[in-house]
Scaffold this motif. Structure first.
Motif: not given
Length: 127
Positions: A29-40
């Motif tokens: 959920l946090l990556a879905m909301l805040v993540g910009r790129t897959g690698g990061k």
């Protein structure tokens, strides 16, 4: 950096009250909301969960004078090495968190792609 810290703190707090696998929906959920790129997102999830588990494992190891860690390291093919057991803890937790964060970021990219930034209008140069 912000996603890494969010995953580290929220996953650590969530594990106090919920089962160990709560890190998966947290990182997702946090990556879905805040993540910009897959690698990061993967790296933030990997190190956020991995370091959280490593810190907890080191703390628990100190609480029982390495008795439990040594026994677990003997059960696994680690030749009784506590350092290798801590490394395995870091890698397993990191992979779980990293793959969950990567999945969350990819889901957001697939369903809600970021709008491309408008490029400035070309200017005609006088010659």
């Amino acid at each position: 950096m912000a996603l890494f810290l969010l995953i580290l703190v929220v996953a650590a707090v969530a594990q106090v009250f919920l089962p160990w696998w709560c890190i998966v929906p947290v990182a997702f959920l946090l990556a879905m909301l805040v993540g910009r790129t897959g690698g990061k997102a993967f790296l933030a999830g990997f190190f956020g969960v991995g370091l959280g588990w490593l810190i907890l494992a080191i703390w628990l190891n100190g609480q029982n004078n390495s008795v439990l860690a040594r026994r677990v390291a003997e059960l696994l093919p680690l030749s009784g090495s506590i350092a290798l057991l801590l490394l395995v803890t870091l890698v397993v937790g990191g992979l779980i968190g990293g793959l969950a964060a990567l999945s969350g970021c990819w889901l957001r990219q697939a369903t809600w792609p970021l709008k491309p930034q408008a490029s400035p209008a070309p200017t005609a140069e006088a010659t």
